[in-house]
Design an enzyme around this catalytic site. Structure first.
Site, mmCIF file in Angstrom:
data_model
loop_
_atom_site.group_PDB
_atom_site.id
_atom_site.type_symbol
_atom_site.label_atom_id
_atom_site.label_comp_id
_atom_site.label_asym_id
_atom_site.label_seq_id
_atom_site.Cartn_x
_atom_site.Cartn_y
_atom_site.Cartn_z
ATOM 1 N N SER A 180 0.805 -1.384 -0.467
ATOM 2 C CA SER A 180 -0.635 0.111 0.143
ATOM 3 C C SER A 180 1.015 1.428 0.399
ATOM 4 C CB SER A 180 -0.779 -0.129 1.000
ATOM 5 O OG SER A 180 -0.303 0.238 2.535
ATOM 6 N N SER A 227 -16.775 7.441 21.435
ATOM 7 C CA SER A 227 -15.807 8.853 20.762
ATOM 8 C C SER A 227 -14.638 9.045 22.107
ATOM 9 C CB SER A 227 -16.378 9.654 20.385
ATOM 10 O OG SER A 227 -16.029 10.361 19.713
ATOM 11 N N GLY A 275 1.923 4.163 4.602
ATOM 12 C CA GLY A 275 1.736 2.936 3.456
ATOM 13 C C GLY A 275 3.339 1.803 3.455
ATOM 14 N N PHE A 323 -9.017 2.655 7.715
ATOM 15 C CA PHE A 323 -8.363 3.080 6.507
ATOM 16 C C PHE A 323 -9.282 3.137 5.704
ATOM 17 C CE2 PHE A 323 -5.723 1.137 3.142
ATOM 18 C CZ PHE A 323 -4.697 1.688 3.318
ATOM 19 N N GLN A 345 -4.122 -8.410 6.504
ATOM 20 C CA GLN A 345 -4.964 -8.759 4.820
ATOM 21 C C GLN A 345 -5.304 -10.047 5.639
ATOM 22 O OE1 GLN A 345 -6.659 -6.386 4.044
ATOM 23 N NE2 GLN A 345 -5.733 -5.035 2.964
ATOM 24 N N ASN A 389 3.246 -10.961 13.048
ATOM 25 C CA ASN A 389 3.464 -10.385 14.002
ATOM 26 C C ASN A 389 2.514 -11.831 15.157
ATOM 27 O OD1 ASN A 389 0.531 -10.597 14.725
ATOM 28 N ND2 ASN A 389 0.578 -7.975 14.438
ATOM 29 N N LYS A 391 8.878 -8.693 23.601
ATOM 30 C CA LYS A 391 9.517 -9.789 23.799
ATOM 31 C C LYS A 391 9.939 -9.845 22.560
ATOM 32 C CE LYS A 391 5.270 -11.516 24.326
ATOM 33 N NZ LYS A 391 4.353 -12.301 24.785
ATOM 34 N N ASP A 406 7.073 -2.049 9.906
ATOM 35 C CA ASP A 406 7.526 -1.901 8.549
ATOM 36 C C ASP A 406 9.417 -1.517 8.594
ATOM 37 O OD1 ASP A 406 5.271 -2.049 7.204
ATOM 38 O OD2 ASP A 406 4.777 -0.207 7.264
#
Length: 312
Positions: free
Chosen positions: A9, A37, A49, A117, A172, A194, A226, A255
């Site tokens: 992305s 909220s 991204g 997203f 995803q 993860n 950890k 990332d």
């Protein structure tokens, strides 16, 4: 050592800080009728991204990565910035009738996150094909979260073209079919998750660790504070996290971790050293608000590595 193609992305991140704990605002017995909220204390719009995040940290580590993905009519300034920072953007398609994907991330006091997203131009990623590219010099592809149809297309194309790839399905996983997820994993050179994603993947595909390592060379499971578990065919190592000088925002740390991992892999490093490279890369991102707001020289990177793990 060839180039890396980063598929994923392209987005803008709106990062907001909630000065409390999400768990104190959510009643477990009312979860079926959730209506909450959060009044946040700050907001910052930053470049993000999965593909630019990974590519930017790779460029800091001395690589010359390429990005494959789709952005919108508001992307030009971001593209120029990536070009100036050593990232090849020539294969990014710009959709002039839509906006770049936009992410809204709210983080509480203990770094729990709630994210919304809007995919925008990213929805066109399935139209992009590796087969339309000149892949000369590409030694490794990483397929990071974007439109699931595109991720599945690119894993299939990598397999057909005989190109090694890292499979990073991440957020995803719920949208990928069990078959597509399984095929993506088992065709990869490296698979990374993860802890939560790993458990979700196993439940969805039925794959065991041994089955995965029967096909992939390296399986990585990150575990937050950890550290990470990195498994090869005949070895498993647990790598501790590098210590941040300050914790500002966890956005993009995963990332950056992947970028360090790729750097170690391209150098032919041991599993332990790959994990350490990844951890040091990630810690720089944690110290800044946003996934591409950090910067360091190779000497600064080596110094931080030495502080945490000894000589590089």
């Amino acid at each position: 050592m060839g180039k890396v193609l980063v598929c994923g992305s392209i987005a803008y991140d709106n990062i907001m800080d909630f000065p409390g704990l999400f768990k104190e605002q959510i009643l477990p017995d009312k979860i079926h009728s959730l209506n909450v909220s959060f009044l946040v204390k700050s907001m910052k719009r930053v470049k993000g991204g999965t593909a630019p995040n990974i590519a930017y940290s790779l460029s800091l580590l001395g690589e010359k990565p390429m990005i494959l993905g789709t952005a919108g009519k508001d992307f030009y300034e971001y593209r120029d910035w990536l070009d100036k920072n050593g990232v090849d953007t020539s294969h990014i398609k710009i959709a002039e009738d839509d906006y770049t994907a936009t992410c809204y991330i709210t983080t509480d006091n203990v770094n729990n996150q709630i994210t919304g997203f809007y995919p925008g131009a990213m929805a066109l990623d399935p139209q992009l094909s590796l087969k339309d590219m000149d892949l000369t010099g590409i030694s490794l592809v990483i397929i990071a979260p974007t439109e699931p149809e595109a991720m599945t297309k690119w894993t299939t194309e990598c397999q057909q073209l005989g190109i090694s790839y890292i499979y990073d399905p991440g957020m995803q996983i719920p949208r990928l079919s069990p078959k597509d997820l399984k095929d993506g994993i088992l065709g990869a050179k490296i698979a990374i998750f993860n802890e939560y994603e790993y458990d979700l993947m196993k439940e969805k595909t039925g794959l065991s660790k041994d089955q995965i390592l029967g096909s992939v060379d390296i399986l990585i499971v990150t575990m937050g504070e950890k550290g990470s578990l990195i498994s090869g065919r005949n070895q498993m190592v647990q790598v501790s996290v590098a210590k941040p000088k300050r914790v500002v925002d966890p956005t993009g740390a995963g990332d950056a971790f992947r970028a360090g991992l790729i750097k170690g892999y391209l150098e032919g490093s041991s599993l332990e050293k790959m994990g350490r490279y990844a951890s040091v890369s990630a810690v720089f991102a944690v110290e800044h608000k946003g996934a591409t707001e950090h910067h360091y020289t190779i000497d600064e990177y080596k110094a931080r590595y030495k502080e945490n793990y000894g000589e590089v």
